[in-house]
Design an enzyme around this catalytic site. Structure first.
Site, short mmCIF file in Angstrom:
data_model
loop_
_atom_site.label_atom_id
_atom_site.label_comp_id
_atom_site.label_asym_id
_atom_site.label_seq_id
_atom_site.Cartn_x
_atom_site.Cartn_y
_atom_site.Cartn_z
N HIS A 4 60.27 51.44 28.05
CA HIS A 4 58.99 52.08 27.74
C HIS A 4 58.07 51.16 28.43
CE1 HIS A 4 55.65 53.63 25.33
NE2 HIS A 4 55.80 53.06 24.18
N HIS A 56 57.97 60.64 34.73
CA HIS A 56 57.54 60.47 33.25
C HIS A 56 57.96 61.60 32.40
CE1 HIS A 56 54.43 60.29 30.01
NE2 HIS A 56 54.25 58.98 30.69
N ASP A 100 52.74 52.93 36.18
CA ASP A 100 53.28 51.61 36.45
C ASP A 100 53.40 51.29 38.01
OD1 ASP A 100 53.68 51.10 33.81
OD2 ASP A 100 55.54 51.79 33.69
#
Ligand code: MLT
Length: 393
Positions: free
Chosen positions: A231, A272, A327
């Site tokens: 996460h 994702h 990210d």
């Protein structure tokens, strides 16, 4: 095990058991929506439309479900400024924490301590106090854990992100460095505030709050969920991955990706659980990088990776989303802006995500079901039959 796509959102079959509730509706969220292709929107506004607003305006949006007028924004900003000030006992307790604890472990402790000494029991009050005091808590974690010195006091004339940068008191930073860090952090903060109702940290916080633990304890639980490398901690691993590549040459990068996959390694920053296109939060950060640090070697690596990792991953049938996520380039930007230690990146994610989770908790506790609130979470786990046994058999 891969999760079967539900034909009907409301039909659970045996094949869906033990798949982490993936994709199954369990509640409603008013703060944000994640469309697999368009990405996240907050209260109906695509994230790209919000990213240049003040962070306070976006916190207001998540709490009130509408953007503030100028007067409302001024009053809300002043309200948050009036709530700043981390209790002394929280600050002094931080200095007793082990320096080798992860910054997320410090954050979890800090939130628990804040709850011990400052909870009021009113969901909305506590949510606003929490959001207002996060910049000081997070900056104090940087300062005390790094040995930069005592925590610095907030400047009541500054907003949430400006105050955070001010309270970091970064050694040797020039005015220009601080301006760049503020710009990167404002974007980072808004992009990371909320991502639907079912991401692990949000779900966990709401579950804990459903037992009527206070918002600080609920957010400490959320941050424990965010700490996991699958996460929030993925952003830390992602920068390390980009650093390891060590070249800006697209062909060499493509080979690096192929070799990594052949050795069974992950390509950090891509894919994702929900998204099936490039995450708009990544698109926004690539654009910011192009305007702020176009010649930065790490940024050039991240840009080439954007093209070549997608090319390689798209060729793999079982990869449902080969595209960059939030990210992919956030750590590259933070690092270029002076925050080079990736151990702190998940704390920065938490700093922002607290606003969305707190707003969702306020909704579940005080608005849902005509104000009665969502009952205590109690999903059903089917018992796996075991032979009947007695002690001594
Ligand atoms: C995110 O921001 O991408 C998440 O919190 C992960 C998710 O949506 O499951």
């Amino acid at each position: 095990m891969s999760t079967p796509e539900p034909k009907d959102l409301f039909t659970i079959t045996e094949a869906h058991l033990d798949t982490g509730l993936r994709g199954f509706p369990v509640g409603t969220a008013r703060t944000s929506k994640v469309d697999p292709v368009q990405g996240v929107s907050y209260c109906g506004y695509p994230i790209a439309d919000l990213v240049d607003l003040s962070p306070e305006a976006v916190v207001y949006l998540l709490l009130h479900k509408q953007l503030p007028t100028d007067d409302e924004l001024a009053a809300f900003t002043a309200d948050l400024q009036g709530r700043m000030g981390l209790p002394e006992s929280v600050k002094s307790s931080l200095s007793g924490l082990p320096r080798d604890g992860h910054p997320m472990e410090w954050l979890i402790c800090g939130l628990t301590l804040m709850g011990m000494v400052s909870k009021t029991g009113d969901w909305l009050e506590d949510a606003k106090n929490l959001v207002a005091r996060m910049p000081e808590l997070v900056a104090a974690i940087f300062r005390v854990r790094n040995g930069w010195g005592e925590p610095l006091a907030p400047d009541p004339s500054k907003g949430l992100v400006e105050n955070f940068v001010h309270m970091l008191g970064m050694p040797d930073a020039t005015e220009a460095d601080l301006a760049r860090l503020t710009q990167v952090m404002r974007t980072f903060y808004i992009l990371h505030m909320d991502h639907g109702g079912g991401n692990l940290s949000t779900f966990t916080g709401k579950a804990v709050a459903s037992g009527h633990a206070d918002i600080f304890a609920s957010l400490a639980a959320s941050m424990a969920a965010l700490y996991g490398p699958l996460h929030g901690r993925a952003n830390q691993d992602c920068l390390e991955f980009v650093r390891t590549i060590g070249t800006q040459d697209p062909d060499q990068i493509e080979q690096f990706v192929r070799d990594a996959l052949a050795s069974g390694n992950k390509i950090y920053g891509f894919g994702h659980a929900v998204l099936r296109a490039e995450d708009p939060r990544a698109t926004i950060q690539y654009a910011l990088g192009q305007s702020l640090i176009p010649d930065d070697p790490l940024f050039k690596t991240a840009l080439a990776l954007r093209e070549r990792a997608v090319k390689v991953l798209s060729g793999i049938e079982k990869v449902s989303n080969p595209y960059p996520n939030v990210d992919a380039v956030s750590g590259t930007l933070l690092s270029a802006a002076g925050l080079t230690d990736s151990n702190y990146y998940t704390v920065l994610f938490g700093f922002a995500r607290v606003s969305g989770i707190a707003a969702q908790i306020v909704d579940e506790r005080t608005v849902a079901r005509n104000g009665k609130g969502v009952p205590i979470y109690r999903p059903k786990f089917l018992a796996v039959d075991q032979p009947a046994r007695r002690i001594g058999d």
